[in-house]
Design an enzyme around this catalytic site. Structure first.
Site, PDB file in Angstrom:
ATOM      1  N   ARG A 119      60.162  51.239  53.841  1.00  0.00           N
ATOM      2  CA  ARG A 119      61.523  51.045  53.361  1.00  0.00           C
ATOM      3  C   ARG A 119      62.304  52.356  53.441  1.00  0.00           C
ATOM      4  O   ARG A 119      61.717  53.441  53.323  1.00  0.00           O
ATOM      5  CB  ARG A 119      61.529  50.588  51.898  1.00  0.00           C
ATOM      6  CG  ARG A 119      60.718  49.358  51.633  1.00  0.00           C
ATOM      7  CD  ARG A 119      61.128  48.701  50.330  1.00  0.00           C
ATOM      8  NE  ARG A 119      60.688  49.396  49.128  1.00  0.00           N
ATOM      9  CZ  ARG A 119      60.707  48.832  47.919  1.00  0.00           C
ATOM     10  NH1 ARG A 119      61.175  47.600  47.771  1.00  0.00           N
ATOM     11  NH2 ARG A 119      60.294  49.500  46.866  1.00  0.00           N
ATOM     12  N   ASP A 163      46.529  45.319  42.748  1.00  0.00           N
ATOM     13  CA  ASP A 163      45.631  45.916  43.747  1.00  0.00           C
ATOM     14  C   ASP A 163      46.346  46.932  44.635  1.00  0.00           C
ATOM     15  O   ASP A 163      45.747  47.490  45.562  1.00  0.00           O
ATOM     16  CB  ASP A 163      45.001  44.812  44.615  1.00  0.00           C
ATOM     17  CG  ASP A 163      46.046  43.946  45.306  1.00  0.00           C
ATOM     18  OD1 ASP A 163      47.245  44.308  45.273  1.00  0.00           O
ATOM     19  OD2 ASP A 163      45.663  42.910  45.877  1.00  0.00           O
ATOM     20  N   GLY A 164      47.630  47.148  44.396  1.00  0.00           N
ATOM     21  CA  GLY A 164      48.357  48.148  45.178  1.00  0.00           C
ATOM     22  C   GLY A 164      48.768  47.658  46.559  1.00  0.00           C
ATOM     23  O   GLY A 164      49.362  48.405  47.334  1.00  0.00           O
ATOM     24  N   GLY A 198      53.745  50.759  41.571  1.00  0.00           N
ATOM     25  CA  GLY A 198      52.355  50.313  41.512  1.00  0.00           C
ATOM     26  C   GLY A 198      51.753  50.107  42.885  1.00  0.00           C
ATOM     27  O   GLY A 198      50.542  49.954  43.028  1.00  0.00           O
ATOM     28  N   ASP A 210      64.121  45.455  46.174  1.00  0.00           N
ATOM     29  CA  ASP A 210      62.910  44.691  45.826  1.00  0.00           C
ATOM     30  C   ASP A 210      63.060  43.212  46.155  1.00  0.00           C
ATOM     31  O   ASP A 210      63.367  42.374  45.303  1.00  0.00           O
ATOM     32  CB  ASP A 210      62.517  44.881  44.355  1.00  0.00           C
ATOM     33  CG  ASP A 210      61.694  46.151  44.168  1.00  0.00           C
ATOM     34  OD1 ASP A 210      61.628  46.965  45.111  1.00  0.00           O
ATOM     35  OD2 ASP A 210      61.108  46.318  43.091  1.00  0.00           O
ATOM     36  N   ASP A 238      64.035  46.901  36.319  1.00  0.00           N
ATOM     37  CA  ASP A 238      63.305  47.802  37.219  1.00  0.00           C
ATOM     38  C   ASP A 238      63.551  47.441  38.683  1.00  0.00           C
ATOM     39  O   ASP A 238      63.102  48.155  39.570  1.00  0.00           O
ATOM     40  CB  ASP A 238      61.803  47.788  36.913  1.00  0.00           C
ATOM     41  CG  ASP A 238      61.215  46.390  36.942  1.00  0.00           C
ATOM     42  OD1 ASP A 238      61.723  45.516  36.220  1.00  0.00           O
ATOM     43  OD2 ASP A 238      60.265  46.156  37.709  1.00  0.00           O
ATOM     44  N   ASN A 239      64.269  46.364  38.935  1.00  0.00           N
ATOM     45  CA  ASN A 239      64.613  46.007  40.314  1.00  0.00           C
ATOM     46  C   ASN A 239      66.093  46.233  40.600  1.00  0.00           C
ATOM     47  O   ASN A 239      66.615  45.749  41.613  1.00  0.00           O
ATOM     48  CB  ASN A 239      64.248  44.547  40.584  1.00  0.00           C
ATOM     49  CG  ASN A 239      62.746  44.322  40.602  1.00  0.00           C
ATOM     50  OD1 ASN A 239      61.979  45.264  40.808  1.00  0.00           O
ATOM     51  ND2 ASN A 239      62.326  43.091  40.394  1.00  0.00           N
ATOM     52  N   GLY A 251      56.424  51.334  36.986  1.00  0.00           N
ATOM     53  CA  GLY A 251      56.276  52.418  37.972  1.00  0.00           C
ATOM     54  C   GLY A 251      55.908  51.871  39.333  1.00  0.00           C
ATOM     55  O   GLY A 251      55.677  50.676  39.501  1.00  0.00           O
TER      56      GLY A 251
HETATM   57  P1  AMP Z   1      57.923  43.438  41.173  1.00  0.00           P
HETATM   58  O1  AMP Z   1      57.884  42.170  40.405  1.00  0.00           O
HETATM   59  O2  AMP Z   1      57.400  43.327  42.573  1.00  0.00           O
HETATM   60  O3  AMP Z   1      59.239  44.128  41.127  1.00  0.00           O
HETATM   61  O4  AMP Z   1      56.866  44.409  40.465  1.00  0.00           O
HETATM   62  C1  AMP Z   1      56.899  44.722  39.094  1.00  0.00           C
HETATM   63  C2  AMP Z   1      55.896  45.832  38.806  1.00  0.00           C
HETATM   64  O5  AMP Z   1      54.587  45.427  39.199  1.00  0.00           O
HETATM   65  C3  AMP Z   1      56.156  47.118  39.556  1.00  0.00           C
HETATM   66  O6  AMP Z   1      55.740  48.176  38.729  1.00  0.00           O
HETATM   67  C4  AMP Z   1      55.268  46.993  40.770  1.00  0.00           C
HETATM   68  O7  AMP Z   1      54.925  48.245  41.314  1.00  0.00           O
HETATM   69  C5  AMP Z   1      54.053  46.305  40.171  1.00  0.00           C
HETATM   70  N1  AMP Z   1      53.305  45.520  41.156  1.00  0.00           N
HETATM   71  C6  AMP Z   1      53.650  44.352  41.743  1.00  0.00           C
HETATM   72  N2  AMP Z   1      52.695  43.917  42.575  1.00  0.00           N
HETATM   73  C7  AMP Z   1      51.711  44.844  42.539  1.00  0.00           C
HETATM   74  C8  AMP Z   1      50.440  44.979  43.174  1.00  0.00           C
HETATM   75  N3  AMP Z   1      49.983  44.073  44.021  1.00  0.00           N
HETATM   76  N4  AMP Z   1      49.705  46.078  42.872  1.00  0.00           N
HETATM   77  C9  AMP Z   1      50.137  47.005  42.016  1.00  0.00           C
HETATM   78  N5  AMP Z   1      51.307  46.928  41.372  1.00  0.00           N
HETATM   79  C10 AMP Z   1      52.090  45.874  41.627  1.00  0.00           C
HETATM   80 MG    MG Z   2      60.026  45.728  41.552  1.00  0.00          MG
END
Ligand code: AMP
Ligand code: MG
Length: 497
Positions: free
Chosen positions: A184, A133-134, A104, A274, A264-265, A102
């Site tokens: 974005r 940490d969002g 995040g 992403d 998910d990407n 989701g």
């Molecule tokens: P990503 O690898 O960036 O595509 O992220 C994979 C998942 O991890 C997605 O659900 C992102 O929203 C979550 N995510 C990545 N980095 C963070 C972060 N710093 N804080 C919260 N969620 C994250």
């Molecule tokens: Mg992603």
């Protein structure tokens, strides 16, 4: 008297952007998202701004000077009419089912009248943040911002970026960095993983609602297709397969490595989505792995087309309850196998300036790629110098890229003979539009990031200007079109962002 505690201060009034908002995604229902406001980011400043994306949205040109918008896009003030929310999705990461993921750290602000959605990436924790940490750090936010606009400049489907705002707020990664938010823009941020989520949880009503929404909004022809037994969900899968195939052909032709092709990407619209540890190839190495975290090389450059097919297969499985017939789902995926090679060949032919089709052309293309791979020749520079050769007949600059001069000369003779059967001026013009002079090489991004850390954002603006028009000559910017420095090979970019 002391200042009242923060919770007692009046909430900041919403910022008027002049945009009119709706949120059709929110209207899909509560199973799809969680509404929540962005988390404030102290003392924000502009890091990068895309006037082109601003114009696309219909923002008044003065937006670049607006402190109110700066605050709003950093999460410090609401935007009038927007309804921020985080969406839920699931997905396969590195080939393994990862369950619920989701948004995040991204919040969907809503959809503008022109049909574009805005998202704040790095806007704080959400119910889907898991251990994160969002936040997003300055480094990766600048990379995403520049590459979004660079891909658009190259003519490759992508989510766009309006801006990056930064803050001195610390964020812990391998070391302490600072926070940033990327705004974005895309018609939709729906991923294969959104479908996988509802399929995995047996939420068939939601799955159908999502598929119907995507068909009605973006693939209306799927409703009326007579192919695939008139099954609209199979037609959707086929259309997504075709768009994904075209996208992958464009990635491969320009030497783009995504780095984290998890389901998910993957965009349901066939957009590049992403930007994490992506890289444009420097030297041509089909086995190149750009993601330091990808120890198995699952997402190596040459594997990307097969991985995209694997991901489409996951999408097909998710759509199966709607399609209702496995044979039909498999038939829908078949299109990838013909569209991808045809699209790739078309791109490579354009890179060579070949406008007519001849039976030996494939051999010529393969011959060039073999030479490039054997000597690890710089991919972008080779093609651009070949353009120059077709325009001015000077072979030395391109030949100088090879140690095996005899090998190269043999190929060049073959190419010359073939080119003689083309309109020379038209061939050269085609090549100029197919072989960029400027790509966002890792070291270029890195230099702009180092400057930005010192609060000098001119490097970001300069790169943006070059990458928005990557096929133009841009006299005076030979350094940005040149070979990477030795230290470029030691840049390690991981999933940490
Ligand atoms: P990503 O690898 O960036 O595509 O992220 C994979 C998942 O991890 C997605 O659900 C992102 O929203 C979550 N995510 C990545 N980095 C963070 C972060 N710093 N804080 C919260 N969620 C994250
Ligand atoms: Mg992603």
């Amino acid at each position: 008297m002391n200042a009242p505690p923060e919770s007692m201060t009046a909430p900041a009034p919403p910022v008027e952007t002049g945009l009119r908002w709706s949120n059709r995604y929110a209207a899909l229902g509560t199973a799809f998202h969680t509404p929540l406001p962005p988390q404030p980011l102290p003392g924000p400043y502009w890091v990068g701004q895309s006037r082109a994306t601003g114009a696309l949205l219909g923002l008044a040109p003065q937006w670049t000077e607006s402190d109110e918008l700066l605050q709003a896009l950093s999460g410090n003030r609401p935007i009038a009419g927007s309804t921020p929310l985080a969406t839920v999705y699931s997905g396969h990461q590195f080939g393994v089912w990862a369950g619920q993921l989701g948004d995040g750290r991204a919040l969907l602000l809503g959809e503008t009248e022109g049909g574009l959605e805005l998202q704040l990436k790095g806007a704080g924790r959400t119910p889907y943040s898991r251990m994160g940490d969002g936040r997003a750090v300055l480094r990766s936010s600048i990379r995403e911002f520049l590459c979004s606009e660079a891909m658009h400049g190259l003519g490759i489907p992508t989510t766009r970026a309006l801006c990056v705002t930064g803050s001195d707020a610390p964020v812990r990664r391998e070391e302490i960095e600072t926070a940033a938010v990327v705004t974005r823009v895309a018609p939709s941020f729906i991923r294969f993983g959104h479908f996988e989520h509802f399929a995995a949880n047996d939420q068939l009503d939601e799955l159908r609602r999502l598929a119907d929404f995507v068909i009605d909004s973006f693939y209306p022809a799927a409703r009326h297709s007579e192919r695939l037994a008139g099954n609209p969900y199979a037609a959707l899968l086929e259309a997504v397969s075709e768009r994904t195939a075209t996208l992958l052909a464009q990635w491969q032709a320009v030497g783009f490595c995504h780095g984290v092709m998890n389901t998910d990407n993957m965009s349901i619209l066939g957009l590049t989505l992403d930007y994490g540890p992506f890289q444009f190839l420097d030297s041509y190495d089909p086995a190149h792995i750009c993601n330091h975290s990808d120890t198995q090389g699952r997402y190596a450059y040459a594997r990307q087309p097969n991985i995209a097919y694997w991901n489409l297969f996951c999408l097909g499985q998710a759509l199966l309850p709607l399609i209702g017939d496995q044979e039909l789902a498999l038939a829908a995926l078949e299109s990838y196998k013909s569209v991808f090679p045809a699209a790739l060949e078309a791109r490579l032919r354009a890179k060579l300036g070949l406008r007519q089709t001849e039976s030996d052309d494939r051999g010529l293309i393969e011959g060039a790629l073999r030479l490039l791979a054997t000597e690890r020749v710089d991919y972008t520079i080779f093609w651009r110098r070949l353009c120059d050769y077709t325009a001015d007949g000077q072979a030395a600059p391109v030949r100088d890229l090879f140690l095996d001069r005899a090998g190269f000369d043999a190929w060049l003779r073959q190419y010359e003979a073939r080119l003689a059967r083309e309109d020379a001026a038209a061939a050269a013009a085609t090549m100029r539009q197919a072989n960029p002079k400027f790509v966002l090489r890792n070291h270029l991004g890195e230099l702009a990031i180092r400057q930005a850390r010192q609060k000098d954002f001119s490097g970001v603006a300069k790169l943006l200007a070059l990458l928005e028009h990557p096929y133009d000559e841009h006299p005076g910017h030979e350094a940005e079109a040149g070979f990477p420095p030795d230290w470029a090979a030691s840049i390690a970019i991981s999933c940490s962002s």
